[in-house]
Scaffold this motif. Structure first.
Motif, PDB file in Angstrom:
ATOM      1  N   THR A 105       0.863  -1.188   0.000  1.00 52.02           N
ATOM      2  CA  THR A 105       0.000   0.000   0.000  1.00 52.02           C
ATOM      3  C   THR A 105       0.902   1.241   0.000  1.00 52.02           C
ATOM      4  O   THR A 105       1.080   1.902   1.022  1.00 52.02           O
ATOM      5  CB  THR A 105      -0.925   0.008   1.244  1.00 52.02           C
ATOM      6  OG1 THR A 105      -0.122  -0.209   2.429  1.00 52.02           O
ATOM      7  CG2 THR A 105      -1.985  -1.065   1.184  1.00 52.02           C
ATOM      8  N   ALA A 106       1.423   1.582  -1.171  1.00 51.35           N
ATOM      9  CA  ALA A 106       2.501   2.580  -1.250  1.00 51.35           C
ATOM     10  C   ALA A 106       2.094   3.966  -0.767  1.00 51.35           C
ATOM     11  O   ALA A 106       2.823   4.593  -0.003  1.00 51.35           O
ATOM     12  CB  ALA A 106       3.005   2.665  -2.692  1.00 51.35           C
ATOM     13  N   GLY A 107       0.962   4.491  -1.236  1.00 48.29           N
ATOM     14  CA  GLY A 107       0.583   5.868  -0.884  1.00 48.29           C
ATOM     15  C   GLY A 107       1.645   6.842  -1.370  1.00 48.29           C
ATOM     16  O   GLY A 107       2.004   6.869  -2.548  1.00 48.29           O
ATOM     17  N   LEU A 108       2.193   7.623  -0.450  1.00 52.74           N
ATOM     18  CA  LEU A 108       3.245   8.586  -0.827  1.00 52.74           C
ATOM     19  C   LEU A 108       4.631   7.951  -0.742  1.00 52.74           C
ATOM     20  O   LEU A 108       5.633   8.600  -1.044  1.00 52.74           O
ATOM     21  CB  LEU A 108       3.172   9.815   0.071  1.00 52.74           C
ATOM     22  CG  LEU A 108       1.838  10.565   0.005  1.00 52.74           C
ATOM     23  CD1 LEU A 108       1.774  11.675   1.050  1.00 52.74           C
ATOM     24  CD2 LEU A 108       1.608  11.132  -1.384  1.00 52.74           C
ATOM     25  N   ASP A 111       6.837   5.648   4.172  1.00 59.44           N
ATOM     26  CA  ASP A 111       7.244   4.542   5.047  1.00 59.44           C
ATOM     27  C   ASP A 111       8.302   3.691   4.348  1.00 59.44           C
ATOM     28  O   ASP A 111       9.289   3.274   4.966  1.00 59.44           O
ATOM     29  CB  ASP A 111       6.031   3.660   5.405  1.00 59.44           C
ATOM     30  CG  ASP A 111       5.075   4.369   6.364  1.00 59.44           C
ATOM     31  OD1 ASP A 111       5.514   5.302   7.061  1.00 59.44           O
ATOM     32  OD2 ASP A 111       3.885   3.988   6.411  1.00 59.44           O
ATOM     33  N   GLU A 126       1.484   0.136  -5.874  1.00 60.80           N
ATOM     34  CA  GLU A 126       0.403   1.136  -5.822  1.00 60.80           C
ATOM     35  C   GLU A 126      -0.502   0.914  -7.022  1.00 60.80           C
ATOM     36  O   GLU A 126      -0.028   0.746  -8.141  1.00 60.80           O
ATOM     37  CB  GLU A 126       0.990   2.552  -5.826  1.00 60.80           C
ATOM     38  CG  GLU A 126      -0.045   3.671  -5.851  1.00 60.80           C
ATOM     39  CD  GLU A 126      -1.058   3.624  -4.697  1.00 60.80           C
ATOM     40  OE1 GLU A 126      -0.656   3.624  -3.527  1.00 60.80           O
ATOM     41  OE2 GLU A 126      -2.276   3.568  -4.988  1.00 60.80           O
ATOM     42  N   LEU A 131      -1.400   8.481  -8.231  1.00 58.63           N
ATOM     43  CA  LEU A 131      -0.416   8.322  -7.155  1.00 58.63           C
ATOM     44  C   LEU A 131       0.825   7.606  -7.671  1.00 58.63           C
ATOM     45  O   LEU A 131       1.956   7.978  -7.340  1.00 58.63           O
ATOM     46  CB  LEU A 131      -1.017   7.492  -6.019  1.00 58.63           C
ATOM     47  CG  LEU A 131      -1.583   8.292  -4.866  1.00 58.63           C
ATOM     48  CD1 LEU A 131      -2.163   7.356  -3.826  1.00 58.63           C
ATOM     49  CD2 LEU A 131      -0.502   9.167  -4.247  1.00 58.63           C
ATOM     50  N   ASP A 161      -2.592  -3.833  -8.704  1.00 61.48           N
ATOM     51  CA  ASP A 161      -3.413  -4.076  -7.529  1.00 61.48           C
ATOM     52  C   ASP A 161      -2.684  -5.127  -6.697  1.00 61.48           C
ATOM     53  O   ASP A 161      -2.324  -6.189  -7.205  1.00 61.48           O
ATOM     54  CB  ASP A 161      -4.803  -4.580  -7.931  1.00 61.48           C
ATOM     55  CG  ASP A 161      -5.716  -4.625  -6.717  1.00 61.48           C
ATOM     56  OD1 ASP A 161      -5.375  -5.323  -5.736  1.00 61.48           O
ATOM     57  OD2 ASP A 161      -6.751  -3.957  -6.726  1.00 61.48           O
ATOM     58  N   SER A 162      -2.471  -4.818  -5.437  1.00 62.98           N
ATOM     59  CA  SER A 162      -1.670  -5.716  -4.592  1.00 62.98           C
ATOM     60  C   SER A 162      -2.289  -7.095  -4.446  1.00 62.98           C
ATOM     61  O   SER A 162      -1.571  -8.081  -4.291  1.00 62.98           O
ATOM     62  CB  SER A 162      -1.514  -5.137  -3.192  1.00 62.98           C
ATOM     63  OG  SER A 162      -0.901  -3.919  -3.285  1.00 62.98           O
ATOM     64  N   ASP A 182      -0.449  -0.755   4.973  1.00 58.93           N
ATOM     65  CA  ASP A 182      -0.961   0.462   5.622  1.00 58.93           C
ATOM     66  C   ASP A 182      -2.153   0.939   4.809  1.00 58.93           C
ATOM     67  O   ASP A 182      -2.079   1.934   4.093  1.00 58.93           O
ATOM     68  CB  ASP A 182       0.154   1.530   5.665  1.00 58.93           C
ATOM     69  CG  ASP A 182      -0.331   2.869   6.219  1.00 58.93           C
ATOM     70  OD1 ASP A 182      -1.394   2.905   6.868  1.00 58.93           O
ATOM     71  OD2 ASP A 182       0.363   3.877   6.003  1.00 58.93           O
TER      72      ASP A 182
HETATM   73  C1  SAM Z   1      -2.703   5.105   3.736  1.00 60.74           C
HETATM   74  S1  SAM Z   1      -1.975   5.063   2.148  1.00 60.74           S
HETATM   75  C2  SAM Z   1      -0.369   4.424   2.523  1.00 60.74           C
HETATM   76  C3  SAM Z   1       0.563   5.489   3.045  1.00 60.74           C
HETATM   77  C4  SAM Z   1       2.004   5.036   3.021  1.00 60.74           C
HETATM   78  N1  SAM Z   1       2.276   4.032   4.044  1.00 60.74           N
HETATM   79  C5  SAM Z   1       2.980   6.190   3.118  1.00 60.74           C
HETATM   80  O1  SAM Z   1       3.960   6.085   3.870  1.00 60.74           O
HETATM   81  O2  SAM Z   1       2.775   7.210   2.437  1.00 60.74           O
HETATM   82  C6  SAM Z   1      -2.727   3.650   1.381  1.00 60.74           C
HETATM   83  C7  SAM Z   1      -2.370   3.499  -0.099  1.00 60.74           C
HETATM   84  O3  SAM Z   1      -2.542   2.137  -0.451  1.00 60.74           O
HETATM   85  C8  SAM Z   1      -3.086   2.068  -1.748  1.00 60.74           C
HETATM   86  N2  SAM Z   1      -3.782   0.783  -1.851  1.00 60.74           N
HETATM   87  C9  SAM Z   1      -4.822   0.352  -1.105  1.00 60.74           C
HETATM   88  N3  SAM Z   1      -5.207  -0.881  -1.487  1.00 60.74           N
HETATM   89  C10 SAM Z   1      -4.390  -1.233  -2.509  1.00 60.74           C
HETATM   90  C11 SAM Z   1      -4.308  -2.379  -3.345  1.00 60.74           C
HETATM   91  N4  SAM Z   1      -5.159  -3.414  -3.213  1.00 60.74           N
HETATM   92  N5  SAM Z   1      -3.352  -2.415  -4.299  1.00 60.74           N
HETATM   93  C12 SAM Z   1      -2.489  -1.375  -4.449  1.00 60.74           C
HETATM   94  N6  SAM Z   1      -2.533  -0.250  -3.705  1.00 60.74           N
HETATM   95  C13 SAM Z   1      -3.472  -0.169  -2.747  1.00 60.74           C
HETATM   96  C14 SAM Z   1      -4.011   3.259  -1.835  1.00 60.74           C
HETATM   97  O4  SAM Z   1      -4.227   3.623  -3.209  1.00 60.74           O
HETATM   98  C15 SAM Z   1      -3.224   4.310  -1.062  1.00 60.74           C
HETATM   99  O5  SAM Z   1      -2.393   5.032  -1.912  1.00 60.74           O
END
Ligand code: SAM
Length: 273
Positions: A105-108, A111, A126, A131, A161-162, A182
């Motif tokens: 769950t890469a986000g930014l 982490d 991601e 993003l 998609d993870s 995350d």
């Molecule tokens: C809360 S953010 C993570 C923040 C990250 N830990 C950081 O340090 O910035 C969650 C991210 O996970 C991605 N995400 C959620 N489910 C996912 C999946 N099944 N496959 C890929 N990405 C996913 C979302 O698009 C979002 O960008």
């Protein structure tokens, strides 16, 4: 998912804007480039709707008069202060062992940047096309930074998609040391009190929440835990401090901080394998 977005730029950055626009289109995001005279704070205030912009620092997400990008270079100070001892995430993910780690769950990517700095070999997943494109840009810029170059060399970005990615790994019998999760967590929930104690949610997170679906349809990532457990010796889940367990799956292995905690799940069968 956003269908068409404005992409603001100044004439000077038009070629770069066209490049980002083409990349985004290849990932299913249609943009409409608008060249403006001055892409400054006033312009962003007057155009508060969700959009993208391109300037000397690359691609940005903007809304409500603000703009944000993952900006890994701005994390250098934090990385320099971090150590295996001081960082809870380092203990939770056993970073002293320099693990192979999938951040699903890469986000930014902040982490993961920290975990790569502390020694992990990171595969960063991601699924959101905007993003992902912002992350790709952050990585490209970080590769030119003398301090970050060796850190980002340990990060591989994958647009996927993870759930699919983890399923494929399991089908191939792949085992990694750690999967880190995350997932998004609703901002207004039963743990509002804990949220209030935190300083105002960072600007970056505010914009991230605008980009991703609202609470009602938010994917809380419960399904990722079981998939991760099929391939990782250790799954680590980051949660707000008082949040319910991911997928309701309890664990006694926890690292508690002021604002968040890390829950760890160990797979004895994979550890011995
Ligand atoms: C809360 S953010 C993570 C923040 C990250 N830990 C950081 O340090 O910035 C969650 C991210 O996970 C991605 N995400 C959620 N489910 C996912 C999946 N099944 N496959 C890929 N990405 C996913 C979302 O698009 C979002 O960008």
């Amino acid at each position: 998912m956003v269908s068409e977005l404005r992409l603001y730029t100044e004439a000077e950055w038009l070629t770069q804007a066209q490049h980002y626009s083409a990349v985004l289109l290849s990932r299913g995001v249609q943009t409409c480039i608008e060249t403006v005279e001055k892409l400054n704070a006033r312009f962003l205030r007057l155009n508060p709707e969700l959009a993208l912009c391109v300037d000397a620092e690359g691609l940005w997400l903007c809304a409500n008069g603000m703009k944000m990008q993952p900006d890994w270079k701005a994390e250098v100070g934090r990385l320099k202060r971090a150590s295996l001892k001081s960082e809870m995430i380092a203990r939770a993910c056993n970073l002293s062992e320099k693990p192979s780690l999938i951040d699903a769950t890469a986000g930014l990517g902040h982490d993961s940047l920290l975990m790569a700095h502390l020694g992990a070999q990171v595969t960063l997943l991601e699924r959101h096309p905007i993003l992902f494109t912002l992350l790709e840009d952050a990585k490209r810029q970080a590769a030119d930074d003398p301090f970050l170059a060796s850190v980002v060399a340990r990060i591989q970005l994958v647009f996927t998609d993870s759930a699919d990615y983890l399923r494929n790994c399991a089908a191939q019998g792949k085992v990694v040391d750690v999967v880190y999760l995350d997932p998004m967590f609703p901002q207004r929930d039963q743990h509002q009190q804990a949220q209030k104690k935190q300083a105002q949610v960072k600007k970056q997170m505010q914009l991230l929440h605008l980009l991703l679906p609202e609470d009602g349809e938010m994917d809380l990532g419960d399904h990722l835990l079981g998939l991760a457990q099929q391939i990782a010796k250790r799954v680590v889940v980051k949660r707000p401090r008082l949040a319910v367990f991911l997928a309701g799956q309890e664990t006694t292995h926890q690292w508690q901080g002021d604002a968040c905690r890390f829950d760890a799940y160990f797979q004895a069968n994979l550890n011995n394998g």
